[in-house]
Enzyme design. Structure first.
Site, PDB file in Angstrom:
ATOM      1  N   GLU A  86       0.740  -1.168   0.129  1.00 62.20           N
ATOM      2  CA  GLU A  86      -0.023   0.153  -0.052  1.00 62.20           C
ATOM      3  C   GLU A  86       0.865   1.245  -0.098  1.00 62.20           C
ATOM      4  OE1 GLU A  86      -2.891  -0.165   3.145  1.00 62.20           O
ATOM      5  OE2 GLU A  86      -3.011   1.849   3.186  1.00 62.20           O
ATOM      6  N   ASP A  88       0.256   5.350   0.532  1.00 59.84           N
ATOM      7  CA  ASP A  88      -0.696   6.098   1.054  1.00 59.84           C
ATOM      8  C   ASP A  88      -0.553   7.636   1.082  1.00 59.84           C
ATOM      9  OD1 ASP A  88      -2.495   4.365   2.060  1.00 59.84           O
ATOM     10  OD2 ASP A  88      -1.566   4.082   3.906  1.00 59.84           O
ATOM     11  N   GLU A  90      -2.767  10.544   2.905  1.00 62.19           N
ATOM     12  CA  GLU A  90      -4.129  10.912   3.751  1.00 62.19           C
ATOM     13  C   GLU A  90      -4.010  12.528   4.200  1.00 62.19           C
ATOM     14  OE1 GLU A  90      -4.726   8.332   6.943  1.00 62.19           O
ATOM     15  OE2 GLU A  90      -4.874   6.484   5.503  1.00 62.19           O
ATOM     16  N   ASN A 105       2.187   6.971   4.008  1.00 58.68           N
ATOM     17  CA  ASN A 105       2.706   5.576   4.807  1.00 58.68           C
ATOM     18  C   ASN A 105       3.103   4.681   3.618  1.00 58.68           C
ATOM     19  OD1 ASN A 105       3.322   3.779   6.526  1.00 58.68           O
ATOM     20  ND2 ASN A 105       1.434   3.736   7.646  1.00 58.68           N
ATOM     21  N   ASP A 113       3.341   1.025   9.588  1.00 61.19           N
ATOM     22  CA  ASP A 113       4.265   1.547  10.542  1.00 61.19           C
ATOM     23  C   ASP A 113       5.467   2.347   9.842  1.00 61.19           C
ATOM     24  OD1 ASP A 113       2.684   0.424  12.342  1.00 61.19           O
ATOM     25  OD2 ASP A 113       4.029  -1.340  12.447  1.00 61.19           O
TER      26      ASP A 113
END
Ligand SMILES: *[C@@H]1O[C@H](CO)[C@@H](O)[C@H](O)[C@H]1NC(C)=O
Length: 268
Positions: A86, A88, A90, A105, A113
């Site tokens: 993934e 990301d 956001e 991330n 993490d």
């Protein structure tokens, strides 16, 4: 700009599926504008029709304006299954006059993490800005308006899995996260300001499309395939990180008192 690629422009009718939120996800202007809205009942989201395994993807986003503490606008690539990959972006909303946080991330084989957060040099509520992901076998580069903000380098040599075998689909969604997004959940959404709306334009890709186990890049690859930041790009990245980064997992001693994750040792 550190890379100039000619990206194919995509549109929200032929290249996107409205995924959830019913009429809260809507496309207009001949497929050139997409809007997601959030009210007390629901948020909304969309996904790309195609799956990609490497590529450059640009999207112009204008995040929820006004008093929107507690909303999250997520824009990400994700693969399927448990050990998912993934990438990301956001956007964590805030009350009027207070800054947004851009949270990033990277998950590889189900493990994330790896947060880095930024306060942008502009207010993302005021206008459309281009958020880009350049994902090739060497690195994942996050940029904003062509300016690099984060690099996740391939650290397989240090035992860190890199996303390179699972195709990912692009998603975006707008939802209410007032339990954690704003000051650890202390600021709740003010529903008198609903509906909240995020807008998207300028969806462009130059990506390896994955279909039935075959990559569209098996014969030809874009020039982005083997690009990494040049020295000018590295300087720019360092400058942005010095001035605008507000959280970096690679420097969080409280979280990693013994040692930092291996990829933190790599220079951009
Ligand atoms: C909202 O603004 C406050 C005050 O500037 C800041 O401390 C907080 O981190 C912001 N919240 C987010 C989610 O960025």
């Amino acid at each position: 700009m550190f890379f100039l690629f000619v990206l194919a422009s995509a549109d929200f009718i032929s290249d996107i599926n409205l995924l959830w939120g019913d009429e809260r996800a809507k496309v207009s202007e001949n497929g050139q504008l997409l809007q997601l809205s959030l009210d007390y009942t629901s948020g909304a989201g969309f996904q790309s029709k195609e799956e990609y395994l490497f590529g450059v993807i640009d999207m112009k986003i204008k995040v929820v304006p006004g008093n929107c503490a507690g909303t999250v606008t997520a824009y990400y690539l994700i693969s399927e299954g448990d050990a998912h990959d993934e990438i990301d972006f956001e956007f964590l909303g805030n009350v009027t006059g207070e800054p947004y946080t851009l949270h990033t991330n990277v998950y590889t084989q189900g493990k994330g993490d790896r947060e880095q957060q930024f306060r942008l040099w502009f207010d993302p509520r005021d206008d459309f800005h281009t958020y880009s992901i350049l994902w090739n076998p060497q690195q994942i580069l996050f940029s904003v308006d062509g300016i690099p903000i984060r690099v996740f380098r391939n650290a397989e040599g240090l035992g860190v899995p890199f996303p390179k075998s699972q195709p990912m689909r692009l998603y975006s969604s707008l939802w209410c996260a007032d339990d954690w997004a704003t000051r650890g959940g202390r600021v709740k959404i003010d529903w008198s300001n609903a509906p909240f709306m995020a807008s998207y334009q300028g969806f462009q890709t130059d990506a390896c499309v994955w279909l039935d186990g075959i990559s569209s890049c098996s014969t030809t690859k874009g020039s982005w395939w083997d690009q990494s930041l040049d020295s000018e790009g590295v300087i720019k990245l360092k400058m942005v990180q010095e001035k605008y980064m507000i959280y970096n997992y690679c420097t969080d001693f409280n979280r990693f008192p013994q040692e930092f994750p291996p990829e933190c040792a790599l220079k951009p």
